[in-house]
Enzyme design. Sequence first.
Site, PDB file in Angstrom:
ATOM      1  N   HIS A 195      34.382  14.604   8.217  1.00  0.00           N
ATOM      2  CA  HIS A 195      34.833  13.549   9.123  1.00  0.00           C
ATOM      3  C   HIS A 195      34.024  12.275   8.885  1.00  0.00           C
ATOM      4  CE1 HIS A 195      37.533  15.850  11.763  1.00  0.00           C
ATOM      5  NE2 HIS A 195      36.724  16.864  11.512  1.00  0.00           N
ATOM      6  N   GLU A 222      34.490   9.403  10.114  1.00  0.00           N
ATOM      7  CA  GLU A 222      34.380   8.657  11.375  1.00  0.00           C
ATOM      8  C   GLU A 222      33.263   9.194  12.263  1.00  0.00           C
ATOM      9  OE1 GLU A 222      36.964  12.135  12.446  1.00  0.00           O
ATOM     10  OE2 GLU A 222      36.641  10.862  10.666  1.00  0.00           O
ATOM     11  N   CYS A 235      40.132  16.028   7.164  1.00  0.00           N
ATOM     12  CA  CYS A 235      40.088  17.361   7.767  1.00  0.00           C
ATOM     13  C   CYS A 235      41.447  18.060   7.681  1.00  0.00           C
ATOM     14  CB  CYS A 235      39.555  17.292   9.197  1.00  0.00           C
ATOM     15  SG  CYS A 235      39.024  18.903   9.824  1.00  0.00           S
TER      16      CYS A 235
END
Length: 213
Positions: free
Chosen positions: A187, A189, A79
């Site tokens: 993202h 994660e 990001c």
Amino acid sequence: MLAILDYKAGNQTSVRRALDNLGIPCAITADPETLRAAAGVIFPGVGAAGQAMEELTSTGLDAVLRDIVRSGKPMLGICVGCQILLDYSAENDTQALGIVPGECAMFNRALTEEDGQPIRVPHMGWNSVKLVKECVLFDGIDPSAEFYFVHSYYPVPSPEFVLGTTFYGLEFCSLHGRPGLWAVQFHPEKSGRPGLKLLSNFAAFCGEVSNAQ
């Protein structure tokens, strides 16, 4: 051990939780020696480019990151970490790290989706990534897999660094870099199994590099 860069840009704990879930040893750190000793560095971030660069330069971490890349240690930007690897960001008129040639632009609100509806800024939600070059981070990931995006700006690296693209009003670069230095606009994660697989692939690459030294 993987190092998760701590530069007060948020999102570090989400990355650590994902790595913990995978059983990958990691530490959130701003210590230069810990960063240099790690098998690889994850450079996450949520927030504004200007604020992120101010923190990096005021702490000297900008120079540490450049040294780590020059040393050949693997790095993954996420990001904001993806965006400020470039030379410049239109967000806050920010001179960035200059590790990857290119700049970061803002989505034009006049753009439309494929169905003709105007896009919303920020781009928020799930979207796919189309590989334009092979990338080991995507080994074992279904080409139709979707990842979670939250951003108003997008990277425009030099063409030779573009590895994957995503469509949102226009086709933009969502994955850039070269072997050992990668950056993703989404993202991983927060992207479920595909995102965890990407992080696992990065950790495996870091392990191979460390074992070869």
